[in-house]
Design a protein around this motif. Structure first.
Motif, mmCIF file in Angstrom:
data_model
loop_
_atom_site.group_PDB
_atom_site.id
_atom_site.type_symbol
_atom_site.label_atom_id
_atom_site.label_comp_id
_atom_site.label_asym_id
_atom_site.label_seq_id
_atom_site.Cartn_x
_atom_site.Cartn_y
_atom_site.Cartn_z
ATOM 1 N N GLY A 1 6.072 6.323 7.972
ATOM 2 C CA GLY A 1 7.119 5.959 7.045
ATOM 3 C C GLY A 1 7.557 4.532 7.230
ATOM 4 N N ALA A 2 7.549 3.748 6.166
ATOM 5 C CA ALA A 2 8.014 2.372 6.236
ATOM 6 C C ALA A 2 9.519 2.353 6.333
ATOM 7 C CB ALA A 2 7.570 1.639 4.976
ATOM 8 N N ALA B 1 11.849 1.573 4.586
ATOM 9 C CA ALA B 1 12.271 1.327 3.214
ATOM 10 C C ALA B 1 13.381 2.301 2.869
ATOM 11 C CB ALA B 1 11.089 1.505 2.267
ATOM 12 N N TRP C 1 6.348 6.542 -3.992
ATOM 13 C CA TRP C 1 5.179 6.094 -3.230
ATOM 14 C C TRP C 1 5.423 6.137 -1.727
ATOM 15 C CZ3 TRP C 1 6.174 1.927 -0.209
ATOM 16 C CH2 TRP C 1 7.166 1.019 -0.594
ATOM 17 N N GLN C 2 6.694 5.961 -1.296
ATOM 18 C CA GLN C 2 6.963 6.061 0.150
ATOM 19 C C GLN C 2 6.627 7.450 0.669
ATOM 20 O OE1 GLN C 2 9.199 4.923 -2.174
ATOM 21 N NE2 GLN C 2 10.518 3.307 -1.315
ATOM 22 N N TYR D 1 2.089 -2.041 1.898
ATOM 23 C CA TYR D 1 1.980 -0.643 1.504
ATOM 24 C C TYR D 1 0.715 -0.399 0.673
ATOM 25 C CZ TYR D 1 6.680 -1.339 3.083
ATOM 26 O OH TYR D 1 7.761 -1.716 3.842
ATOM 27 N N SER E 1 9.205 -6.678 4.785
ATOM 28 C CA SER E 1 8.093 -5.752 5.022
ATOM 29 C C SER E 1 7.062 -6.318 5.988
ATOM 30 C CB SER E 1 7.412 -5.391 3.694
ATOM 31 O OG SER E 1 6.888 -6.549 3.069
ATOM 32 N N HIS F 1 5.899 -4.066 9.038
ATOM 33 C CA HIS F 1 4.977 -3.024 8.601
ATOM 34 C C HIS F 1 3.616 -3.631 8.246
ATOM 35 C CE1 HIS F 1 4.168 1.069 7.263
ATOM 36 N NE2 HIS F 1 3.581 0.568 6.189
#
Length: 488
Positions: free
Chosen positions: A19-20, A22, A30-31, A62, A89, A92
């Protein structure tokens, strides 16, 4: 954090979704798709975000992750290769870049990318998960163990951290010990495909076939669920169904060693010994130290009537009653009863076993000239020295390799083998125990048992085998050895 490449041991990089950092997203966002490992659907949503005007630098990590989940390294490099990530981001992005480098085999570059991610997001448990996987693949298993423990401390309910700790605990303590961690992971992330697949496989190894089938049926369609169902069918002696399921999985049997092994076993069960031998021979070239594959290949050669090849390949390493019986019968079939006699006598001796030096894949002169530059070179050199009766030289070579790779379980086990060959079971046991704290496969348990027996510690040997059986209850060889210990 620097990691030097090594071939001491390879651990396949699990491109598990992570999991990002976010904002929370709906289940169809999309997550969430990335979190459950659905790279295809996530990529479609992310491209929609790009078309709506979202900056590419913010979404590149992503999109790269989605490509990695699909196994498309070229597409992943397109999004990750230049490391143009937005500040929010970037951490990540560098983690995904590290995964790309690792998938391509560039461990040093992966280490540098993880250094940058760690500097930006040190408290993220999934950074430490990736550090642990990198260290493990680089032969630094002891350091990987520490990194996995740190990941779990930072994220006690993090699915990726729980999965990794379960995998490492399974390697050291068996499937039963790993199951509670997998159950915790399932509770935290019920849609995580990697966790669910590992959970299903673990249930199967523990003999819980109905529970395994229920778990497999919760997996989305794909090659791996078909493979797991094929395993279940094969264990239930439904060989036609197992073969059908394996064929529907595509070319998985060419990509996944376990699937290759399953196909060979099905060939053996259905009388296709030549086909089984061919598949097992290819697999043994990829995994030359895989004891189970060696035994199955010997059986396939025997069933196919290839007696000359059987004795040529296995007469010098018949270290179990079963393999000794196969070699003895092969000599009998060739009309050589004199050579057959000692092997058949050894087979009749029962479940006890003796240490037989495995042949080196490389001529000793060549192995000495090359030196123990990597894991394969060290194994070739130590085996060659032992076979030549130079056990002390073998011990020195193994210790030198261990000094350069102090965190490698393989290097520890190799040092134990050399000590055992040199007549030092106490020294061997010390090295074996250090290796077993990281990974304790059945061959290592067998060698530990032999060292204990040579020290006259039969009760400890029996306890060790019982402990192994708790984690691997279907191990028939372990049961036979335990019976031999009890009879003694």
């Amino acid at each position: 954090m620097t990691c030097k490449p090594s071939t001491a041991l390879l651990l396949a990089l699990a491109l598990a979704a992570c999991g990002a950092r976010a904002p929370p997203a709906p289940a169809d966002g999309w997550q969430a798709m990335l979190a459950r490992g659905d790279g295809t659907s996530a990529e479609a949503r992310l491209r929609g975000e790009l078309a709506a005007g979202q900056p590419a630098a913010a979404l590149a990590p992503y999109l790269g992750e989605a490509a990695l989940l699909r196994g498309d390294l070229a597409e992943a490099r397109r999004w990750l290769g230049d490391a143009r990530f937005a500040p929010g981001s970037a951490a990540h992005g560098y983690r995904m870049l590290a995964r790309l480098h690792l998938a391509e085999g560039d461990l040093s570059a992966a280490g540098r990318a993880l250094d940058r991610s760690l500097a930006l997001d040190e408290g993220n448990p999934e950074v430490w998960v990736d550090i642990a996987r990198l260290r493990y693949r680089g032969g630094e298993q002891a350091q990987a163990l520490g990194a996995s423990q740190r990941a779990l401390r930072l994220g006690p309910d993090n699915p990726a951290a729980l999965l990794l700790r379960a995998q490492l605990l399974r390697d050291a303590e068996g499937h039963a010990a790993a199951l509670p961690l997998l159950e915790r992971g399932r509770a935290a992330a019920p849609a995580d495909r990697e966790l669910l697949a590992e959970y299903a496989a673990t249930l199967g190894e523990l003999g819980r076939a109905n529970d395994m089938l229920a778990a497999v049926r919760r997996l989305p369609p794909g090659p791996r669920p078909l493979y797991l169902q094929a395993v279940l069918a094969a264990r239930a002696r439904q060989n036609d169904l197992a073969r059908s399921l394996l064929q529907r999985s595509g070319d998985l049997d060419r990509q996944m060693p376990a699937a290759t092994l399953l196909r060979a076993v099905l060939d053996l069960e259905q009388g296709n010994a030549q086909s089984a031998a061919q598949g097992l021979d290819n697999l043994l070239r990829r995994q030359p130290n895989n004891r189970r594959v060696r035994l199955l290949l010997a059986r396939a050669l025997a069933q196919g009537g290839n007696h000359r090849e059987l004795v040529a390949r296995f007469a010098g390493s018949a270290d179990t009653p079963y393999l000794a019986a196969l070699v003895g019968r092969a000599y009998e079939a060739l009309g050589d009863r004199t050579r057959a006699a000692p092997y058949l006598e050894r087979a009749r001796a029962g479940a006890g076993f003796r240490a037989v030096p495995l042949p080196s894949p490389t001529a000793l002169a060549v192995a000495e000239a090359r030196g123990p530059v990597d894991g394969a070179g060290a194994v070739a050199l130590v085996r060659g020295l032992v076979a030549a009766g130079r056990a002390n030289d073998a011990t020195r070579a193994a210790r030198a390799f261990l000094a350069r790779h102090a965190g490698s379980a393989d290097a520890m086990a190799l040092a134990g083998d050399a000590a055992l060959a040199a007549g030092d079971p106490a020294g061997a046991l010390t090295h074996y125990r250090n290796a077993a704290e990281i990974r304790r496969p059945w061959p290592l348990t067998r060698r530990m048992t032999l060292a204990l027996r040579r020290l006259g510690r039969e009760d400890e040997a029996a306890m060790l085998v019982r402990r192994h059986l708790r984690g691997e209850p279907g191990n028939a060889e372990a049961r036979a050895l335990l019976a031999d210990l009890a009879a003694g």
